[in-house]
Design a protein around this motif. Structure first.
Motif, PDB file in Angstrom:
ATOM      1  N   LYS A   1      11.325 -11.068   4.509  1.00 24.49           N
ATOM      2  CA  LYS A   1      10.498  -9.813   5.687  1.00 24.49           C
ATOM      3  C   LYS A   1       9.750  -9.583   3.971  1.00 24.49           C
ATOM      4  O   LYS A   1      10.404  -8.535   3.329  1.00 24.49           O
ATOM      5  CB  LYS A   1      11.300  -9.178   6.081  1.00 24.49           C
ATOM      6  N   LEU A   2       8.038  -9.294   4.554  1.00 23.36           N
ATOM      7  CA  LEU A   2       7.110  -8.572   3.028  1.00 23.36           C
ATOM      8  C   LEU A   2       6.635  -7.548   4.366  1.00 23.36           C
ATOM      9  O   LEU A   2       6.117  -7.542   4.760  1.00 23.36           O
ATOM     10  CB  LEU A   2       7.050  -9.728   2.755  1.00 23.36           C
ATOM     11  N   LEU A   3       7.322  -6.742   2.940  1.00 17.57           N
ATOM     12  CA  LEU A   3       6.560  -5.296   3.803  1.00 17.57           C
ATOM     13  C   LEU A   3       5.715  -5.006   3.432  1.00 17.57           C
ATOM     14  O   LEU A   3       5.719  -4.249   1.795  1.00 17.57           O
ATOM     15  CB  LEU A   3       7.809  -3.819   3.416  1.00 17.57           C
ATOM     16  N   PHE A   4       4.380  -4.895   4.085  1.00 18.59           N
ATOM     17  CA  PHE A   4       3.113  -4.368   3.441  1.00 18.59           C
ATOM     18  C   PHE A   4       2.939  -3.296   3.465  1.00 18.59           C
ATOM     19  O   PHE A   4       3.449  -2.690   4.478  1.00 18.59           O
ATOM     20  CB  PHE A   4       1.749  -4.719   4.495  1.00 18.59           C
ATOM     21  N   THR A   5       2.639  -2.464   2.135  1.00 26.52           N
ATOM     22  CA  THR A   5       2.533  -1.146   1.928  1.00 26.52           C
ATOM     23  C   THR A   5       1.128  -0.479   2.775  1.00 26.52           C
ATOM     24  O   THR A   5       0.169  -1.107   3.117  1.00 26.52           O
ATOM     25  CB  THR A   5       2.202  -0.746   0.628  1.00 26.52           C
ATOM     26  N   ALA A   6       1.758   0.401   3.304  1.00 26.34           N
ATOM     27  CA  ALA A   6       0.761   0.963   4.656  1.00 26.34           C
ATOM     28  C   ALA A   6       1.021   2.416   4.414  1.00 26.34           C
ATOM     29  O   ALA A   6       2.227   2.934   4.158  1.00 26.34           O
ATOM     30  CB  ALA A   6       0.542   0.702   5.673  1.00 26.34           C
ATOM     31  N   TYR A   7      -0.002   3.355   4.899  1.00 22.04           N
ATOM     32  CA  TYR A   7       0.095   4.915   4.935  1.00 22.04           C
ATOM     33  C   TYR A   7       1.209   5.285   5.285  1.00 22.04           C
ATOM     34  O   TYR A   7       2.304   6.538   4.702  1.00 22.04           O
ATOM     35  CB  TYR A   7      -0.906   6.086   5.778  1.00 22.04           C
TER      36      TYR A   7
END
Ligand SMILES: [Mg+2]
Length: 186
Positions: free
Chosen positions: A150-156
């Motif tokens: 599971k890749l958590l894509f960085t966001a605000y």
């Protein structure tokens, strides 16, 4: 081929919602100002009805940027993985106008990701119903379904998630598409 499920908003495209909110309110907010995942929380309650009316006349995808590297890396991934784009489309503030959002999402995807077979676009609310080997999403909640990676894509809204929290949830943080490429294509 491994099944790879990729989110759309804040992974393939970004900044649409904040631009819409700013245009509607005549403000200069940044995404972080929302203080949550929901940028529309910046809309004052007494203008909600007006906001929904305004929103429903716009194509939200006219306001987005494509995330840097998304097209190039997606095209490469599509040769090695069984790639699906899974995206939620029901507009929280007014579910009844979501048909248009779905239409605009579909058109954005076929135009900007023409190498992905449209049969592999999944328009859904609860992504936990789906099975995949690998998931990429900016929403921790939407990464909860089954997957070996599971890749958590960085966001605000997920920047403050600590390394410990990532570890607890078995998430691997990726800050950009270069990092996705390094993990999935090397
Ligand atoms: Mg998203």
């Amino acid at each position: 081929m491994k099944k790879l499920m990729i989110d759309m908003d804040d992974v393939l495209c970004e900044k649409g919602f904040i631009r819409m909110v700013n245009e509607f309110l005549g403000t200069n907010y940044k995404q972080e100002d929302a203080g949550s995942y929901y940028i529309n929380d910046l809309i004052p309650k007494d203008r909600l009805e007006e906001w929904v009316k305004w929103y429903s006349t716009k194509n939200a995808y006219d306001y987005v940027d494509i995330v840097e590297g998304a097209q190039e890396v997606m095209e490469k991934l599509n040769k090695v993985y069984d790639v699906y784009i899974a995206t939620a489309y029901v507009f929280r503030d007014a579910p009844q106008v979501s048909g248009k959002t779905l239409y605009d999402k579909y058109n954005f995807l076929i135009k900007n990701f023409p190498f992905i077979d449209p049969h592999k676009f999944i328009f859904i609310s609860n992504k936990e119903l789906l099975e995949a080997d690998i998931r990429i999403d900016d929403s921790p909640k939407k990464l909860m379904g089954k997957a070996e990676l599971k890749l958590l894509f960085t966001a605000y809204h997920n920047k403050n998630m600590t390394d410990e929290e990532l570890k607890e949830n078995k998430f691997v943080r990726v800050n950009n598409w270069k990092e996705v490429e390094n993990i999935l294509l090397k």
